[in-house]
Write an enzyme that holds these catalytic residues in place. Structure first.
Site, short mmCIF file in Angstrom:
data_model
loop_
_atom_site.label_atom_id
_atom_site.label_comp_id
_atom_site.label_asym_id
_atom_site.label_seq_id
_atom_site.Cartn_x
_atom_site.Cartn_y
_atom_site.Cartn_z
CE1 TYR A 86 5.16 19.48 17.90
CE2 TYR A 86 4.69 21.72 17.09
CZ TYR A 86 4.62 20.62 18.06
OH TYR A 86 4.27 20.83 19.24
CG HIS B 76 1.82 14.97 17.78
ND1 HIS B 76 2.30 16.32 17.23
CD2 HIS B 76 2.91 14.38 17.49
CE1 HIS B 76 3.73 16.18 16.57
NE2 HIS B 76 3.94 14.76 17.00
CB SER C 216 17.97 18.89 24.80
OG SER C 216 17.59 19.45 23.20
CG ASP D 97 8.08 19.41 25.53
OD1 ASP D 97 7.60 18.42 25.48
OD2 ASP D 97 8.76 19.62 24.31
CD GLU E 99 10.91 24.88 21.80
OE1 GLU E 99 11.06 24.67 23.26
OE2 GLU E 99 10.94 23.59 21.45
P1 ADP Z 1 14.82 18.05 21.72
O1 ADP Z 1 14.06 19.33 22.61
O2 ADP Z 1 13.71 16.89 21.83
O3 ADP Z 1 15.99 17.66 22.41
P2 ADP Z 1 14.73 20.02 19.73
O4 ADP Z 1 14.88 20.13 18.32
O5 ADP Z 1 13.34 20.69 20.26
O6 ADP Z 1 14.81 18.71 20.13
O7 ADP Z 1 15.57 20.96 20.61
C1 ADP Z 1 17.14 20.55 20.26
C2 ADP Z 1 18.05 21.97 20.25
O8 ADP Z 1 17.96 22.60 21.24
C3 ADP Z 1 19.39 21.54 19.81
O9 ADP Z 1 19.40 21.35 18.29
C4 ADP Z 1 20.04 23.11 20.15
O10 ADP Z 1 19.74 24.17 19.11
C5 ADP Z 1 19.28 23.37 21.51
N1 ADP Z 1 19.80 22.79 22.76
C6 ADP Z 1 19.34 22.00 23.37
N2 ADP Z 1 20.19 21.87 24.59
C7 ADP Z 1 21.27 22.31 24.12
C8 ADP Z 1 22.82 22.74 24.96
N3 ADP Z 1 22.97 21.99 25.84
N4 ADP Z 1 23.45 23.58 24.21
C9 ADP Z 1 22.98 24.05 22.82
N5 ADP Z 1 21.90 23.99 22.46
C10 ADP Z 1 21.00 23.10 22.81
MG MG Z 2 12.34 20.28 22.01
#
Ligand code: ADP
Ligand code: MG
Length: 372
Positions: free
Chosen positions: A216, A27, A119, A164, A152
Site C-alpha cells: 500500500y 486508492h 474493521s 474509511d 491509524e
Molecule cells: P480492514 O480495515 O479492511 O478490516 P486492516 O488491515 O486495515 O483491514 O485492519 C484489520 C486490523 O484491525 C486487524 O488485523 C486488527 O489488528 C484490527 N482490528 C479491527 N477490528 C478489530 C477487533 N474487533 N478487535 C481487535 N482488533 C481489530
Molecule cells: Mg483498514
C-alpha cells in the site's frame, strides 16, 4: 467474556461504528481525489468505562492480548498490534489538545477483520465516539475522523487516507458519501439499490491482506512521486494529457488516479439522476484500472468480478485496498442467487476457499447503543 469478566465492573456505555464499502473512487483518497463510500450494516461495538486515573485497558473478543498501560505509554508504534487502533485514538485526541483520561474498553462485536470492509476504521471510530461522549469533548464528527486517521497513520503506522473514517462517522442510511479528500467536504448522494430492484453484493474472497506490509505504501509513494514529477501538489488536477510526461509504472499508477476520479464524477451524476442501473460499466472500468494500471488486484478478486458479471451482475469491481479482501457486484435482485452461486462455483473450481457473499445495505454512521 463480558466487560465485567475483564474489568470487574460494568461499562458506562456502548458505541457502534460501521464498516464501509467503497462504491467507487479507489486508492484516490491520498491523492486529494473523490471517493464514494457507504456505511454497511456490519458494525464494531465497543463497551467503554471512563477511569478516574490515566490507566488504559483494551481487550477484544476478536483478538488475543490487548493493552494494559497508561496514557503516557501510547504513542507512535505503541502499543503494537491491534490495540493500537483503539488506544491510538486516545493519543490522537490528546495530541489535538483535548482532555482525555483513562478508559477500560472491550471490543464486543466487530466488522469482519481484514476483509476490506474497514474493521480498522470501525474500531477507531467507535472508540472516538465513546471517548468524545465519556469525556464531554463535544467534537464535530470531522474532528473525530481526523483523530482516527492520525491513530491509524501515526500509532499503528498504516498510511491510509481518510475515506474509511469519514464513511464510518458521516455516512447516512440510503446514501453514499461523496468525499472530496482535497478539502474534506462531503455530500450525501442518494444510493438505495433495493428501491431500483438491485442489490449490491459484497464478495469476501477470504484472502487476507495486510495494509501495513508495504505494498500500500509503495503505491502511495508512486502516486506522490508522479505528482512531484509533474510539479503538482497532487494528481487531483492532472489531466491525461499532462501524464504523457510520465512513463512506465509512474504513468500507469497516475493514470489510474486520474481516470478513477473522473469515474467517481460520472457515477455521482448517474446517482443524482436516479440511474443506478447505468453505473455497471463504470464499476467494470474501475476494476480494470485497479488490476492493470494500479496492480492491486489479485487472482481471487479478478475471478469474483468475472464470475459475477458472467451470471448477470451489471458491473463488478474490487473494493478497498486490494491484494485480497472483498469485491462488489451490482446485481438485479432476481439475479442475486445466480450471481452468488456462480461466484462460489468459480472459486470451488479454482481450488479457492469458499467466499462469503453478502448483500450490503447503505446504513447509518456511528452511533451510541443502549446499555445492555
Ligand atoms: P480492514 O480495515 O479492511 O478490516 P486492516 O488491515 O486495515 O483491514 O485492519 C484489520 C486490523 O484491525 C486487524 O488485523 C486488527 O489488528 C484490527 N482490528 C479491527 N477490528 C478489530 C477487533 N474487533 N478487535 C481487535 N482488533 C481489530
Ligand atoms: Mg483498514
Amino acid at each position: 467474556m463480558t466487560f465485567f469478566d475483564h474489568f470487574g465492573r460494568e461499562p458506562d456505555g456502548r458505541w457502534a461504528a460501521p464498516g464501509r464499502v467503497n462504491l467507487i473512487g479507489e486508492h484516490v483518497d491520498y491523492a486529494q481525489g473523490l471517493c464514494l463510500p457507504f456505511a454497511i450494516a456490519e458494525r464494531t461495538v465497543v463497551e467503554v468505562a471512563a477511569r478516574p486515573d490515566d490507566r488504559v485497558r483494551v481487550r477484544s473478543r476478536a483478538e488475543a492480548d490487548g493493552f494494559d498501560g497508561s496514557l503516557g505509554d501510547i504513542g507512535p508504534g505503541s502499543p503494537g498490534g491491534w490495540a493500537g487502533y483503539a488506544a491510538g485514538v486516545l493519543w490522537a485526541l490528546r495530541e489535538a489538545g483535548h482532555r482525555v483520561g483513562g478508559v477500560d474498553l472491550l471490543v464486543a462485536d466487530t466488522v469482519p477483520l481484514g476483509a476490506g470492509l474497514s474493521s480498522s476504521a470501525a474500531l477507531e471510530c467507535a472508540t472516538a465516539l465513546a471517548v468524545d461522549t465519556l469525556y464531554g469533548l463535544g467534537l464535530d464528527r470531522r474532528d473525530l475522523a481526523a483523530a482516527c486517521v492520525r491513530a491509524e497513520n501515526d500509532v499503528v503506522g498504516a498510511r491510509t487516507g481518510g475515506m474509511d473514517q469519514a464513511a464510518s462517522l458521516l455516512a447516512t442510511a440510503g446514501h453514499a458519501l461523496l468525499l472530496d479528500t482535497r478539502d474534506g467536504s462531503t455530500r450525501q448522494v442518494p444510493f438505495a439499490p433495493a428501491d431500483d430492484g438491485l442489490c449490491l453484493l459484497v464478495i469476501d474472497t477470504r484472502v487476507r491482506h495486510r495494509l501495513a506490509d508495504g505494498r500500500y505504501g509503495e503505491r502511495r509513494a508512486a502516486v506522490e512521486k508522479s505528482a512531484a514529477t509533474l510539479g503538482l501538489a497532487s494528481l487531483r488536477e492532472a489531466t491525461l494529457r499532462e501524464l504523457e510526461a510520465l512513463d512506465g509504472d509512474l504513468l500507469r499508477r497516475a493514470r489510474h488516479i486520474v481516470t478513477e476520479i473522473q469515474r467517481v464524477r460520472e457515477v455521482v451524476a448517474l446517482l443524482d439522476d436516479g440511474r443506478l442501473r447505468d453505473v455497471g460499466p463504470l464499476l467494470d472500468a474501475s476494476h480494470q484500472s485497479l488490476a492493470l494500471d494500479f496492480e492491486v488486484s489479485c487472482l481471487e478478486l479478478d475471478l469474483a468480478c468475472q464470475a459475477a458479471r458472467g451470471a448477470g451482475a451489471l458491473g463488478a469491481r474490487m473494493t478497498g485496498g486490494g491484494f485480497g479482501g472483498s469485491a462488489i457486484a451490482l446485481a438485479p435482485t432476481d439475479r442475486v442467487d445466480e450471481v452468488t452461486t456462480a461466484v462460489r462455483e468459480a472459486f470451488a473450481a479454482g481450488g479457492h476457499e469458499d467466499p462469503e457473499v453478502r448483500a450490503a445495505e447503505p446504513s447509518e454512521g456511528a452511533h451510541p447503543l443502549p446499555v445492555l
